[in-house]
Design a protein around this motif. Structure first.
Motif, PDB file in Angstrom:
ATOM      1  N   MET A  50       0.832  -1.197   0.000  1.00  0.00           N
ATOM      2  CA  MET A  50       0.000   0.000   0.000  1.00  0.00           C
ATOM      3  C   MET A  50       0.874   1.257   0.000  1.00  0.00           C
ATOM      4  O   MET A  50       0.590   2.234  -0.705  1.00  0.00           O
ATOM      5  CB  MET A  50      -0.932   0.013   1.210  1.00  0.00           C
ATOM      6  N   TYR A  53       2.198   1.913  -3.383  1.00  0.00           N
ATOM      7  CA  TYR A  53       1.181   2.555  -4.219  1.00  0.00           C
ATOM      8  C   TYR A  53       1.176   4.072  -3.989  1.00  0.00           C
ATOM      9  O   TYR A  53       1.188   4.862  -4.943  1.00  0.00           O
ATOM     10  CB  TYR A  53      -0.203   1.975  -3.923  1.00  0.00           C
ATOM     11  N   GLU A  57       1.882   7.033  -6.683  1.00  0.00           N
ATOM     12  CA  GLU A  57       0.736   7.799  -7.164  1.00  0.00           C
ATOM     13  C   GLU A  57       0.552   9.165  -6.498  1.00  0.00           C
ATOM     14  O   GLU A  57      -0.317   9.927  -6.919  1.00  0.00           O
ATOM     15  CB  GLU A  57      -0.550   6.981  -6.971  1.00  0.00           C
ATOM     16  N   THR A 207     -10.860  12.858  -7.719  1.00  0.00           N
ATOM     17  CA  THR A 207     -10.425  12.640  -6.349  1.00  0.00           C
ATOM     18  C   THR A 207     -11.252  13.491  -5.397  1.00  0.00           C
ATOM     19  O   THR A 207     -11.674  14.601  -5.735  1.00  0.00           O
ATOM     20  CB  THR A 207      -8.923  12.965  -6.187  1.00  0.00           C
ATOM     21  N   LEU A 225      -7.186   3.184 -12.785  1.00  0.00           N
ATOM     22  CA  LEU A 225      -6.844   2.946 -11.380  1.00  0.00           C
ATOM     23  C   LEU A 225      -7.984   3.441 -10.503  1.00  0.00           C
ATOM     24  O   LEU A 225      -8.380   4.607 -10.586  1.00  0.00           O
ATOM     25  CB  LEU A 225      -5.552   3.683 -11.005  1.00  0.00           C
ATOM     26  N   ALA A 227      -8.676   3.611  -6.535  1.00  0.00           N
ATOM     27  CA  ALA A 227      -8.004   3.405  -5.253  1.00  0.00           C
ATOM     28  C   ALA A 227      -8.582   4.346  -4.203  1.00  0.00           C
ATOM     29  O   ALA A 227      -9.131   5.404  -4.514  1.00  0.00           O
ATOM     30  CB  ALA A 227      -6.504   3.648  -5.405  1.00  0.00           C
ATOM     31  N   ASP A 228      -8.457   3.942  -2.937  1.00  0.00           N
ATOM     32  CA  ASP A 228      -8.928   4.767  -1.818  1.00  0.00           C
ATOM     33  C   ASP A 228     -10.377   5.193  -2.020  1.00  0.00           C
ATOM     34  O   ASP A 228     -10.752   6.333  -1.738  1.00  0.00           O
ATOM     35  CB  ASP A 228      -8.061   6.023  -1.659  1.00  0.00           C
ATOM     36  N   SER A 229     -11.188   4.288  -2.547  1.00  0.00           N
ATOM     37  CA  SER A 229     -12.572   4.620  -2.879  1.00  0.00           C
ATOM     38  C   SER A 229     -13.545   3.711  -2.127  1.00  0.00           C
ATOM     39  O   SER A 229     -13.222   2.567  -1.831  1.00  0.00           O
ATOM     40  CB  SER A 229     -12.811   4.490  -4.395  1.00  0.00           C
ATOM     41  N   ILE A 246      -7.239  -6.961  -7.873  1.00  0.00           N
ATOM     42  CA  ILE A 246      -7.768  -6.337  -6.657  1.00  0.00           C
ATOM     43  C   ILE A 246      -6.760  -6.576  -5.543  1.00  0.00           C
ATOM     44  O   ILE A 246      -6.471  -7.716  -5.202  1.00  0.00           O
ATOM     45  CB  ILE A 246      -9.142  -6.923  -6.271  1.00  0.00           C
ATOM     46  N   GLN A 247      -6.220  -5.502  -4.981  1.00  0.00           N
ATOM     47  CA  GLN A 247      -5.197  -5.621  -3.948  1.00  0.00           C
ATOM     48  C   GLN A 247      -5.526  -4.744  -2.753  1.00  0.00           C
ATOM     49  O   GLN A 247      -6.060  -3.644  -2.903  1.00  0.00           O
ATOM     50  CB  GLN A 247      -3.823  -5.206  -4.490  1.00  0.00           C
ATOM     51  N   GLU A 248      -5.188  -5.225  -1.560  1.00  0.00           N
ATOM     52  CA  GLU A 248      -5.263  -4.448  -0.321  1.00  0.00           C
ATOM     53  C   GLU A 248      -6.626  -3.773  -0.151  1.00  0.00           C
ATOM     54  O   GLU A 248      -6.728  -2.607   0.221  1.00  0.00           O
ATOM     55  CB  GLU A 248      -4.155  -3.380  -0.297  1.00  0.00           C
ATOM     56  N   CYS A 249      -7.700  -4.530  -0.438  1.00  0.00           N
ATOM     57  CA  CYS A 249      -9.055  -3.990  -0.321  1.00  0.00           C
ATOM     58  C   CYS A 249      -9.832  -4.719   0.763  1.00  0.00           C
ATOM     59  O   CYS A 249      -9.590  -5.905   1.037  1.00  0.00           O
ATOM     60  CB  CYS A 249      -9.800  -4.123  -1.663  1.00  0.00           C
TER      61      CYS A 249
END
Length: 275
Positions: A50, A53, A57, A207, A225, A227-229, A246-249
């Motif tokens: 994470m 990432y 990003e 964002t 991408l 992410a953080d959603s 799908i990672q780290e979700c």
């Protein structure tokens, strides 16, 4: 004290520092041992992947003290006049030495074009509230779980790349057709019930937006991408998800063809003998 850009080689140590920091915050502010609070314990906070990432990003920085990683912080910045402080954490053994205030000053010096800074913090972290207010931030909203803060600076630098600026305009129900709006910046906009069709939105950035109850149909989302959603309660229907990763979700309650993902994982472990 030294501040530098984070690299992927820092990810493991940053994850360790963040885990120590946020685990202490949980003990200090959480009312229940297993309490779920994205601000007290962000998803993937102890995951090196994470942090890699965020390093890729976002604008991610390392705080070093005596050649040791003492903390980190990152911002979400589009290169315009608005930025959000995404995270800031300092190892407990280095707290109380003024490093937090120095980080806040560093950000304003490093990004002089930013006019509006925003951040969110847990409603429980009373020390954070005092720290941000002392740094010039004003509380703009609060809920049972989260407080939002904002700092508006005057006299910020104007970049040479700025184009035509529209502010405080009433454009409800306006229609735009065949317009060149590449690299446009939309901030603090009310776009509820707006429609976007037959348009090129390639490489757009969305964002800090409320997109609940929206519909995305017949779209080309290749190499997108997300992410953080928060996708709680969302439905994916008739989509080509080939090669999606799908990672780290948080997958609790996720169902695929009405089969709970927990059951799919259990079947996978049983068939492969993996724990």
């Amino acid at each position: 004290m030294n501040i530098r850009r984070a690299t992927t080689a820092d990810a493991g140590l940053l994850a360790e520092v963040m885990k120590r920091t946020f685990d202490l915050e949980m003990k200090r502010w959480a009312t229940e041992e297993n309490e779920y609070d994205n601000n007290l314990r962000p998803p993937g906070y102890d995951s090196a992947e994470m942090h890699k990432y965020f390093i890729r990003e976002s604008d991610y920085f390392v705080l070093e003290v005596e050649q040791h990683i003492a903390g980190g912080f990152s911002i979400n910045y589009t290169g315009r006049r608005h930025a959000r402080l995404d995270k800031i954490f300092i190892d407990p053994q280095y707290q109380g030495r003024g490093f937090g205030s120095k980080i806040m000053s560093f950000l304003e010096e490093e990004f002089p074009a930013v006019r509006v800074w925003k951040l969110e913090t847990s409603s429980k972290q009373l020390s954070n509230h005092h720290f941000y207010e002392k740094a010039g931030y004003t509380r703009i909203y609060e809920s049972a779980t989260e407080f939002g803060y904002e700092k508006v600076k005057s006299g910020t630098a104007v970049t040479a790349e700025e184009g035509v600026r529209f502010e405080d305009q009433q454009l409800s129900k306006a229609e735009f057709e065949n317009c060149m709006m590449n690299e446009a910046d939309f901030y603090n906009m009310n776009l509820e019930k707006s429609s976007y069709s037959n348009s090129n939105l390639r490489r757009s950035l969305f964002t800090d937006c409320n997109m609940s109850d929206s519909k995305f149909t017949n779209l080309n989302l290749q190499s997108t991408l997300i992410a953080d959603s928060r996708l709680t309660g969302s439905t994916l229907f008739g989509c080509d998800l080939s090669n999606v990763n799908i990672q780290e979700c948080n997958l609790s309650g996720l169902r695929i063809h009405d089969i709970p993902v927990e059951d799919l994982f259990a079947a996978f472990r049983f068939l492969t003998g993996r724990e």
